[in-house]
Design a protein around this motif. Structure first.
Motif, PDB file in Angstrom:
ATOM      1  N   LEU A  98       0.814  -1.223   0.000  1.00 10.25           N
ATOM      2  CA  LEU A  98       0.000   0.000   0.000  1.00 10.25           C
ATOM      3  C   LEU A  98       0.844   1.267   0.000  1.00 10.25           C
ATOM      4  O   LEU A  98       0.371   2.339  -0.410  1.00 10.25           O
ATOM      5  CB  LEU A  98      -0.919   0.011   1.229  1.00 10.25           C
ATOM      6  CG  LEU A  98      -2.053  -1.008   1.228  1.00 10.25           C
ATOM      7  CD1 LEU A  98      -2.855  -0.920   2.537  1.00 10.25           C
ATOM      8  CD2 LEU A  98      -2.976  -0.810   0.032  1.00 10.25           C
ATOM      9  N   GLY A  99       2.069   1.159   0.462  1.00  8.35           N
ATOM     10  CA  GLY A  99       2.907   2.348   0.545  1.00  8.35           C
ATOM     11  C   GLY A  99       2.354   3.323   1.565  1.00  8.35           C
ATOM     12  O   GLY A  99       1.802   2.928   2.592  1.00  8.35           O
ATOM     13  N   ASN A 100       2.433   4.606   1.258  1.00  8.25           N
ATOM     14  CA  ASN A 100       1.967   5.633   2.191  1.00  8.25           C
ATOM     15  C   ASN A 100       0.741   6.366   1.666  1.00  8.25           C
ATOM     16  O   ASN A 100       0.352   7.406   2.180  1.00  8.25           O
ATOM     17  CB  ASN A 100       3.100   6.637   2.457  1.00  8.25           C
ATOM     18  CG  ASN A 100       2.827   7.511   3.656  1.00  8.25           C
ATOM     19  OD1 ASN A 100       2.134   7.090   4.581  1.00  8.25           O
ATOM     20  ND2 ASN A 100       3.340   8.741   3.634  1.00  8.25           N
ATOM     21  N   ARG A 101       0.138   5.823   0.632  1.00  4.31           N
ATOM     22  CA  ARG A 101      -0.992   6.508  -0.009  1.00  4.31           C
ATOM     23  C   ARG A 101      -2.300   6.237   0.724  1.00  4.31           C
ATOM     24  O   ARG A 101      -2.399   5.315   1.533  1.00  4.31           O
ATOM     25  CB  ARG A 101      -1.123   6.056  -1.464  1.00  4.31           C
ATOM     26  CG  ARG A 101      -1.376   4.572  -1.627  1.00  4.31           C
ATOM     27  CD  ARG A 101      -1.308   4.170  -3.103  1.00  4.31           C
ATOM     28  NE  ARG A 101      -1.457   2.722  -3.278  1.00  4.31           N
ATOM     29  CZ  ARG A 101      -2.624   2.087  -3.307  1.00  4.31           C
ATOM     30  NH1 ARG A 101      -3.751   2.793  -3.174  1.00  4.31           N
ATOM     31  NH2 ARG A 101      -2.674   0.778  -3.462  1.00  4.31           N
ATOM     32  N   SER A 102      -3.308   7.038   0.403  1.00  3.84           N
ATOM     33  CA  SER A 102      -4.642   6.851   0.952  1.00  3.84           C
ATOM     34  C   SER A 102      -5.395   5.823   0.127  1.00  3.84           C
ATOM     35  O   SER A 102      -5.103   5.618  -1.058  1.00  3.84           O
ATOM     36  CB  SER A 102      -5.414   8.180   0.949  1.00  3.84           C
ATOM     37  OG  SER A 102      -4.747   9.142   1.726  1.00  3.84           O
ATOM     38  N   LEU A 103      -6.365   5.166   0.748  1.00  4.36           N
ATOM     39  CA  LEU A 103      -7.137   4.134   0.062  1.00  4.36           C
ATOM     40  C   LEU A 103      -8.500   4.666  -0.337  1.00  4.36           C
ATOM     41  O   LEU A 103      -9.204   5.285   0.477  1.00  4.36           O
ATOM     42  CB  LEU A 103      -7.331   2.915   0.970  1.00  4.36           C
ATOM     43  CG  LEU A 103      -6.090   2.091   1.317  1.00  4.36           C
ATOM     44  CD1 LEU A 103      -6.491   0.921   2.208  1.00  4.36           C
ATOM     45  CD2 LEU A 103      -5.403   1.581   0.071  1.00  4.36           C
ATOM     46  N   SER A 104      -8.874   4.409  -1.576  1.00  5.88           N
ATOM     47  CA  SER A 104     -10.209   4.782  -2.039  1.00  5.88           C
ATOM     48  C   SER A 104     -11.232   3.794  -1.491  1.00  5.88           C
ATOM     49  O   SER A 104     -10.881   2.713  -1.018  1.00  5.88           O
ATOM     50  CB  SER A 104     -10.257   4.794  -3.570  1.00  5.88           C
ATOM     51  OG  SER A 104     -10.063   3.474  -4.069  1.00  5.88           O
ATOM     52  N   GLU A 115     -10.892   0.467  -3.242  1.00  3.96           N
ATOM     53  CA  GLU A 115      -9.770  -0.354  -2.774  1.00  3.96           C
ATOM     54  C   GLU A 115     -10.082  -1.007  -1.429  1.00  3.96           C
ATOM     55  O   GLU A 115      -9.726  -2.164  -1.184  1.00  3.96           O
ATOM     56  CB  GLU A 115      -8.508   0.502  -2.670  1.00  3.96           C
ATOM     57  CG  GLU A 115      -7.926   0.906  -4.020  1.00  3.96           C
ATOM     58  CD  GLU A 115      -6.722   1.816  -3.872  1.00  3.96           C
ATOM     59  OE1 GLU A 115      -5.674   1.522  -4.485  1.00  3.96           O
ATOM     60  OE2 GLU A 115      -6.820   2.806  -3.134  1.00  3.96           O
ATOM     61  N   LYS A 122      -4.286   3.599   9.537  1.00  6.33           N
ATOM     62  CA  LYS A 122      -3.185   4.390   8.971  1.00  6.33           C
ATOM     63  C   LYS A 122      -2.416   4.995  10.138  1.00  6.33           C
ATOM     64  O   LYS A 122      -2.983   5.684  10.984  1.00  6.33           O
ATOM     65  CB  LYS A 122      -3.743   5.505   8.084  1.00  6.33           C
ATOM     66  CG  LYS A 122      -2.669   6.289   7.353  1.00  6.33           C
ATOM     67  CD  LYS A 122      -2.075   5.458   6.233  1.00  6.33           C
ATOM     68  CE  LYS A 122      -1.191   6.312   5.327  1.00  6.33           C
ATOM     69  NZ  LYS A 122       0.005   6.862   5.991  1.00  6.33           N
ATOM     70  N   GLU A 169       2.318   9.988  10.640  1.00  9.03           N
ATOM     71  CA  GLU A 169       3.612  10.226   9.992  1.00  9.03           C
ATOM     72  C   GLU A 169       4.734  10.104  11.014  1.00  9.03           C
ATOM     73  O   GLU A 169       4.615  10.546  12.156  1.00  9.03           O
ATOM     74  CB  GLU A 169       3.639  11.632   9.373  1.00  9.03           C
ATOM     75  CG  GLU A 169       2.717  11.805   8.176  1.00  9.03           C
ATOM     76  CD  GLU A 169       3.226  11.081   6.948  1.00  9.03           C
ATOM     77  OE1 GLU A 169       4.455  10.790   6.901  1.00  9.03           O
ATOM     78  OE2 GLU A 169       2.407  10.783   6.060  1.00  9.03           O
ATOM     79  N   ASN A 182       3.837   2.401   7.881  1.00  9.04           N
ATOM     80  CA  ASN A 182       2.683   3.210   7.511  1.00  9.04           C
ATOM     81  C   ASN A 182       1.329   2.649   7.957  1.00  9.04           C
ATOM     82  O   ASN A 182       0.372   3.407   8.120  1.00  9.04           O
ATOM     83  CB  ASN A 182       2.652   3.400   5.990  1.00  9.04           C
ATOM     84  CG  ASN A 182       3.909   4.053   5.468  1.00  9.04           C
ATOM     85  OD1 ASN A 182       4.312   5.113   5.940  1.00  9.04           O
ATOM     86  ND2 ASN A 182       4.562   3.406   4.496  1.00  9.04           N
ATOM     87  N   TRP A 183       1.262   1.331   8.130  1.00  7.76           N
ATOM     88  CA  TRP A 183      -0.038   0.712   8.377  1.00  7.76           C
ATOM     89  C   TRP A 183       0.026  -0.274   9.545  1.00  7.76           C
ATOM     90  O   TRP A 183       1.064  -0.866   9.831  1.00  7.76           O
ATOM     91  CB  TRP A 183      -0.521  -0.049   7.127  1.00  7.76           C
ATOM     92  CG  TRP A 183      -0.707   0.820   5.921  1.00  7.76           C
ATOM     93  CD1 TRP A 183       0.230   1.078   4.965  1.00  7.76           C
ATOM     94  CD2 TRP A 183      -1.870   1.549   5.571  1.00  7.76           C
ATOM     95  NE1 TRP A 183      -0.284   1.925   4.010  1.00  7.76           N
ATOM     96  CE2 TRP A 183      -1.582   2.236   4.362  1.00  7.76           C
ATOM     97  CE3 TRP A 183      -3.136   1.703   6.148  1.00  7.76           C
ATOM     98  CZ2 TRP A 183      -2.508   3.050   3.724  1.00  7.76           C
ATOM     99  CZ3 TRP A 183      -4.067   2.509   5.512  1.00  7.76           C
ATOM    100  CH2 TRP A 183      -3.744   3.177   4.312  1.00  7.76           C
TER     101      TRP A 183
END
Length: 245
Positions: free
Chosen positions: A123-129, A132, A153, A156, A194-195
């Protein structure tokens, strides 16, 4: 002493085994010793042999008694060996069932942990729609038959692994992205920088105490086998000694 040899051979004519040969030799020795004792008393060899053989009674009666002992011994030994084999087979089946079952549980646990770890790592550090999120629930969570699942999440700058003592404070700082089910007694927690994900499923308990059952069966089978060998080696000879006295 030819007559003694013929007498002993006639009794054991239908028996062939190492133990029978030893018993034949013992009977022959016993008869010869009796003859020698009678000869010292002044009997002729012929008279001594006749007296020694007569002391043993009727040949047919002796034969019947000996074969009865052989039969009894053989029956006991066979039953003990059969019981030993049956217990070994049952023990191995029981043990195999326990090992197979626990391996399946471990495999399920490992697969769930590995799959969830791969998801959060990708997932990296991005937000999930929303799409998703639904895809993770429908394809992964339900696919693994997970009953309860939560994905958070992390703030930071969070470490890759929180200390266990930090979790009460950390929960209030994390943003919950996915909530599936209503269980709050989680079976596992997985995280990266990140998660953080935690989940539970209908846990099948390991049956560690039940491993004592097959091991106990193995011990009993071993003991029965030893007893059977002991009877085979000693019982008939001891009974023969009683008969000859």
């Amino acid at each position: 002493m030819k007559k003694i040899n013929q007498f002993v051979d006639s009794i054991y004519s239908d028996v062939s085994s190492k133990e029978a040969e030893e018993m034949k030799e013992e009977m022959r020795t016993h008869l010869i010793e009796t003859v020698e004792d009678l000869k010292l008393e002044g009997k002729s060899e012929k008279e001594a042999i006749e007296i020694a053989l007569n002391r043993f009674g009727d040949e047919k009666l002796i034969t019947k008694g000996l074969f009865s002992l052989f039969k009894e011994q053989s029956t006991i030994v066979k039953k003990l060996f059969r019981c030993s084999v049956v217990l070994l087979v049952v023990g191995f089946i029981f043990l195999a069932a326990l090992v197979t079952r626990d391996q399946m549980i471990s495999s399920k646990n490992d697969k769930a942990l590995s799959t969830i770890q791969n998801i959060i790592d990708n997932l990296g550090n991005r937000s999930l729609s929303q799409t998703e999120q639904e895809r993770i629930v429908n394809t992964t969570v339900k696919g693994l038959k997970i009953e309860d699942f939560a994905l958070y999440k992390k703030p930071e700058g969070s470490p890759k692994r929180f200390k266990e003592t930090q979790f009460p404070e950390v929960y209030s700082k994390m943003n919950q992205v996915i909530e599936y089910g209503d269980e709050r007694e989680w079976d596992a927690g997985i995280e990266n920088q990140n998660w953080y994900a935690e989940f539970s499923y209908k846990q099948i308990p390991f049956y560690e105490p039940f491993y004592a059952i097959p091991y106990s069966l193995f011990i009993v089978a071993f003991v029965l086998g030893i007893v059977a060998l002991f009877i085979k080696q000693r019982s008939t000879r001891n009974k023969l000694h009683i008969l000859l006295q």
